[in-house]
Motif scaffolding. Structure first.
Motif, PDB file in Angstrom:
ATOM      1  N   PRO A   1       0.800  -1.218   0.000  1.00 45.29           N
ATOM      2  CA  PRO A   1       0.000   0.000   0.000  1.00 45.29           C
ATOM      3  C   PRO A   1       0.841   1.281   0.000  1.00 45.29           C
ATOM      4  O   PRO A   1       0.321   2.361  -0.233  1.00 45.29           O
ATOM      5  CB  PRO A   1      -0.811  -0.110   1.298  1.00 45.29           C
ATOM      6  CG  PRO A   1       0.028  -0.957   2.191  1.00 45.29           C
ATOM      7  CD  PRO A   1       0.746  -1.917   1.283  1.00 45.29           C
ATOM      8  N   ARG A   2       2.137   1.167   0.246  1.00 44.40           N
ATOM      9  CA  ARG A   2       3.006   2.348   0.304  1.00 44.40           C
ATOM     10  C   ARG A   2       3.460   2.733  -1.101  1.00 44.40           C
ATOM     11  O   ARG A   2       3.898   1.892  -1.871  1.00 44.40           O
ATOM     12  CB  ARG A   2       4.208   2.086   1.196  1.00 44.40           C
ATOM     13  CG  ARG A   2       3.778   1.897   2.656  1.00 44.40           C
ATOM     14  CD  ARG A   2       4.933   1.513   3.485  1.00 44.40           C
ATOM     15  NE  ARG A   2       4.943   0.055   3.492  1.00 44.40           N
ATOM     16  CZ  ARG A   2       5.749  -0.672   4.208  1.00 44.40           C
ATOM     17  NH1 ARG A   2       6.665  -0.103   4.942  1.00 44.40           N
ATOM     18  NH2 ARG A   2       5.681  -1.975   4.183  1.00 44.40           N
TER      19      ARG A   2
ATOM     20  N   GLY B   1       0.149  -8.629   0.840  1.00 47.33           N
ATOM     21  CA  GLY B   1      -1.227  -8.698   1.302  1.00 47.33           C
ATOM     22  C   GLY B   1      -1.965  -9.950   0.873  1.00 47.33           C
ATOM     23  O   GLY B   1      -3.012 -10.266   1.426  1.00 47.33           O
ATOM     24  N   GLN B   2      -1.441 -10.692  -0.107  1.00 47.53           N
ATOM     25  CA  GLN B   2      -2.119 -11.908  -0.540  1.00 47.53           C
ATOM     26  C   GLN B   2      -1.935 -13.013   0.498  1.00 47.53           C
ATOM     27  O   GLN B   2      -0.889 -13.124   1.132  1.00 47.53           O
ATOM     28  CB  GLN B   2      -1.585 -12.393  -1.884  1.00 47.53           C
ATOM     29  CG  GLN B   2      -2.071 -11.574  -3.047  1.00 47.53           C
ATOM     30  CD  GLN B   2      -1.625 -12.152  -4.385  1.00 47.53           C
ATOM     31  OE1 GLN B   2      -0.487 -12.568  -4.543  1.00 47.53           O
ATOM     32  NE2 GLN B   2      -2.534 -12.164  -5.348  1.00 47.53           N
TER      33      GLN B   2
ATOM     34  N   TYR C   1       3.855 -10.120   3.823  1.00 47.30           N
ATOM     35  CA  TYR C   1       4.062  -8.757   4.320  1.00 47.30           C
ATOM     36  C   TYR C   1       5.313  -8.111   3.732  1.00 47.30           C
ATOM     37  O   TYR C   1       5.483  -6.901   3.829  1.00 47.30           O
ATOM     38  CB  TYR C   1       4.123  -8.719   5.855  1.00 47.30           C
ATOM     39  CG  TYR C   1       5.404  -9.224   6.474  1.00 47.30           C
ATOM     40  CD1 TYR C   1       6.470  -8.364   6.717  1.00 47.30           C
ATOM     41  CD2 TYR C   1       5.548 -10.552   6.833  1.00 47.30           C
ATOM     42  CE1 TYR C   1       7.645  -8.820   7.290  1.00 47.30           C
ATOM     43  CE2 TYR C   1       6.702 -11.009   7.411  1.00 47.30           C
ATOM     44  CZ  TYR C   1       7.753 -10.146   7.643  1.00 47.30           C
ATOM     45  OH  TYR C   1       8.912 -10.597   8.208  1.00 47.30           O
ATOM     46  N   SER C   2       6.167  -8.908   3.091  1.00 45.82           N
ATOM     47  CA  SER C   2       7.373  -8.333   2.505  1.00 45.82           C
ATOM     48  C   SER C   2       7.835  -9.186   1.332  1.00 45.82           C
ATOM     49  O   SER C   2       7.719 -10.415   1.368  1.00 45.82           O
ATOM     50  CB  SER C   2       8.482  -8.256   3.565  1.00 45.82           C
ATOM     51  OG  SER C   2       9.625  -7.635   3.040  1.00 45.82           O
TER      52      SER C   2
ATOM     53  N   GLN D   1      11.870 -13.326  -2.782  1.00 42.70           N
ATOM     54  CA  GLN D   1      11.558 -14.159  -1.626  1.00 42.70           C
ATOM     55  C   GLN D   1      10.439 -13.477  -0.855  1.00 42.70           C
ATOM     56  O   GLN D   1      10.394 -12.255  -0.755  1.00 42.70           O
ATOM     57  CB  GLN D   1      12.772 -14.345  -0.722  1.00 42.70           C
ATOM     58  CG  GLN D   1      13.819 -15.251  -1.332  1.00 42.70           C
ATOM     59  CD  GLN D   1      14.949 -15.538  -0.366  1.00 42.70           C
ATOM     60  OE1 GLN D   1      15.443 -14.649   0.303  1.00 42.70           O
ATOM     61  NE2 GLN D   1      15.356 -16.789  -0.305  1.00 42.70           N
ATOM     62  N   TYR D   2       9.564 -14.283  -0.285  1.00 41.71           N
ATOM     63  CA  TYR D   2       8.362 -13.780   0.359  1.00 41.71           C
ATOM     64  C   TYR D   2       8.423 -14.061   1.856  1.00 41.71           C
ATOM     65  O   TYR D   2       8.795 -15.152   2.274  1.00 41.71           O
ATOM     66  CB  TYR D   2       7.119 -14.454  -0.245  1.00 41.71           C
ATOM     67  CG  TYR D   2       7.055 -14.282  -1.735  1.00 41.71           C
ATOM     68  CD1 TYR D   2       6.447 -13.173  -2.298  1.00 41.71           C
ATOM     69  CD2 TYR D   2       7.646 -15.205  -2.593  1.00 41.71           C
ATOM     70  CE1 TYR D   2       6.402 -12.998  -3.677  1.00 41.71           C
ATOM     71  CE2 TYR D   2       7.614 -15.032  -3.966  1.00 41.71           C
ATOM     72  CZ  TYR D   2       6.996 -13.930  -4.493  1.00 41.71           C
ATOM     73  OH  TYR D   2       6.970 -13.760  -5.851  1.00 41.71           O
ATOM     74  N   TYR D   3       8.043 -13.071   2.641  1.00 41.30           N
ATOM     75  CA  TYR D   3       7.977 -13.211   4.090  1.00 41.30           C
ATOM     76  C   TYR D   3       6.511 -13.168   4.492  1.00 41.30           C
ATOM     77  O   TYR D   3       5.749 -12.337   3.990  1.00 41.30           O
ATOM     78  CB  TYR D   3       8.757 -12.084   4.769  1.00 41.30           C
ATOM     79  CG  TYR D   3      10.243 -12.190   4.540  1.00 41.30           C
ATOM     80  CD1 TYR D   3      11.064 -12.785   5.488  1.00 41.30           C
ATOM     81  CD2 TYR D   3      10.824 -11.709   3.379  1.00 41.30           C
ATOM     82  CE1 TYR D   3      12.432 -12.888   5.284  1.00 41.30           C
ATOM     83  CE2 TYR D   3      12.188 -11.811   3.157  1.00 41.30           C
ATOM     84  CZ  TYR D   3      12.989 -12.399   4.116  1.00 41.30           C
ATOM     85  OH  TYR D   3      14.340 -12.502   3.904  1.00 41.30           O
TER      86      TYR D   3
END
Length: 180
Positions: free
Chosen positions: A70-71, A91-92, A111-112, A123-125
């Motif tokens: 959202p930023r 957000g998914q 979230y990141s 890479q997804y956090y």
């Protein structure tokens, strides 16, 4: 009168830049912070430099909009490193592919998204419950989470309607139906 620079940037016949791409700003440009929109400087100072993967989109006012979930930060054109396009967005809700059936501990919200130089991939956090995971996951280990009873994708096949019997067949059916 048209602006030749704007015509070059927004040329439809031969675009210079894609409408949307993904970039990283792993270094702060040396020329101060004039390249950042004045209203976005405080936000940019906390997010740049980093290995975050931003979605970059050229705006009609000449600024690029860098979106990270959202930023959003508006910047002038600067040298940025091209990053691979992420499969998922911040957000998914996703699920680990190797999770056991009914195991909800492996479901989380992204979230990141950060770039891994080792894998040359995003890479997804995840956030699971109230806890932020420190473990990064590659896109191949994740899939979008779908609640039970929902379809994953829209049905690709049109609804099947049986063919209407033609008039000759209807008369035959009527004849045989009367004799029964």
């Amino acid at each position: 009168m048209t602006d030749p620079q704007r015509d070059t940037q927004f040329s439809e016949s031969m675009p210079l830049k894609p409408d949307v791409d993904y970039v990283m700003l792993s270094r702060w440009p040396q020329d101060g912070d004039d390249w950042i929109h004045p209203d976005d400087r405080a936000l940019a100072a906390g997010m740049i430099p980093s290995d975050r993967i931003f979605r970059r989109e050229l705006q009609p006012d000449g600024y690029y909009e860098l979106a990270y979930g959202p930023r959003k930060i508006r910047i002038r054109p600067v040298l940025a490193e091209v990053a691979p396009q992420p499969e998922f967005e911040i957000g998914q809700v996703v699920k680990l592919k190797l999770a056991f059936e009914g195991d909800h501990s492996d479901i989380g919200r992204i979230y990141s998204i950060r770039y891994s130089q080792y894998y040359d991939a995003p890479q997804y956090y995840l956030i699971r419950g109230d806890m932020k995971s420190r473990t990064p996951y590659l896109g191949e280990a994740l899939e979008l989470f779908v609640k039970d009873g929902q379809l994953r994708e829209p049905d690709e096949f049109p609804q099947w309607n049986p063919p209407e019997p033609d008039a000759a067949n209807r008369e035959e059916d009527n004849r045989y139906g009367e004799g029964i």
